[in-house]
Write a protein that holds these residues in place. Structure first.
Motif, short mmCIF file in Angstrom:
data_model
loop_
_atom_site.label_atom_id
_atom_site.label_comp_id
_atom_site.label_asym_id
_atom_site.label_seq_id
_atom_site.Cartn_x
_atom_site.Cartn_y
_atom_site.Cartn_z
N MET A 1 12.37 19.06 -27.15
CA MET A 1 11.53 17.96 -27.55
C MET A 1 10.55 18.46 -28.61
N PRO A 2 10.29 17.69 -29.64
CA PRO A 2 9.38 18.12 -30.72
C PRO A 2 7.95 18.34 -30.23
N LYS A 3 7.28 19.23 -30.92
CA LYS A 3 5.87 19.50 -30.65
C LYS A 3 5.09 19.12 -31.90
N TYR A 4 3.92 18.53 -31.71
CA TYR A 4 3.10 18.03 -32.82
C TYR A 4 1.68 18.56 -32.74
N VAL A 5 1.05 18.68 -33.90
CA VAL A 5 -0.37 18.94 -33.97
C VAL A 5 -1.01 17.68 -34.56
N ILE A 6 -2.08 17.22 -33.92
CA ILE A 6 -2.77 16.01 -34.33
C ILE A 6 -4.18 16.38 -34.76
N GLU A 7 -4.55 15.93 -35.94
CA GLU A 7 -5.91 16.14 -36.45
C GLU A 7 -6.69 14.86 -36.20
N ARG A 8 -7.76 14.98 -35.43
CA ARG A 8 -8.61 13.83 -35.12
C ARG A 8 -9.98 14.07 -35.76
N GLU A 9 -10.33 13.26 -36.73
CA GLU A 9 -11.64 13.38 -37.37
C GLU A 9 -12.67 12.72 -36.46
N LEU A 10 -13.60 13.51 -35.97
CA LEU A 10 -14.63 13.04 -35.06
C LEU A 10 -15.94 13.75 -35.40
N PRO A 11 -16.72 13.17 -36.34
CA PRO A 11 -17.97 13.81 -36.74
C PRO A 11 -18.83 14.19 -35.54
N GLY A 12 -19.29 15.43 -35.54
CA GLY A 12 -20.13 15.92 -34.45
C GLY A 12 -19.35 16.36 -33.22
N ALA A 13 -18.04 16.49 -33.33
CA ALA A 13 -17.22 16.87 -32.18
C ALA A 13 -17.70 18.15 -31.52
N GLY A 14 -18.13 19.10 -32.33
CA GLY A 14 -18.59 20.38 -31.80
C GLY A 14 -19.87 20.29 -30.99
N LYS A 15 -20.56 19.16 -31.09
CA LYS A 15 -21.81 18.97 -30.35
C LYS A 15 -21.62 18.11 -29.10
N LEU A 16 -20.39 17.71 -28.82
CA LEU A 16 -20.13 16.92 -27.62
C LEU A 16 -20.45 17.75 -26.38
#
Length: 94
Positions: A1-16
């Motif tokens: 089965m294929p494997k995917y990488v998904i880029e999710r733009e979420l400003p401030g993600a590192g501060k969650l």
């Protein structure tokens, strides 16, 4: 089965906070359960303003559906063709 990488733009993600990341994870897992076993979340990497997720799925469309239902972005979805690491540089043993 294929494997995917998904880029999710979420400003401030590192501060969650841990609680916010847990809530996002719970939402994702709930949607995954509803979609069935053909899509699996492997892991995610949180950076300052993005989250990169690795999924196993039959196609990119089901990943888009997961994002739509979970109400989180999937700005870029790419199928992983190969995985390399430092051991890739080593010559094969004979």
């Amino acid at each position: 089965m294929p494997k995917y990488v998904i880029e999710r733009e979420l400003p401030g993600a590192g501060k969650l906070t841990a609680a916010q990341l847990q809530a996002i994870s719970q939402t994702s897992c709930g949607v995954l359960q509803a979609l069935g076993p053909q899509i699996q979340w492997v892991q995610s990497y949180v950076t300052d303003d993005k989250i990169y997720c690795v999924y196993v799925a039959p196609n990119a469309e089901i990943i888009r559906e997961h994002a739509r239902r979970g109400q989180f972005p999937a700005n870029h979805i790419a199928e992983i063709k190969s995985v390399i690491d430092p051991t890739t540089a080593e010559s094969p043993t004979r």
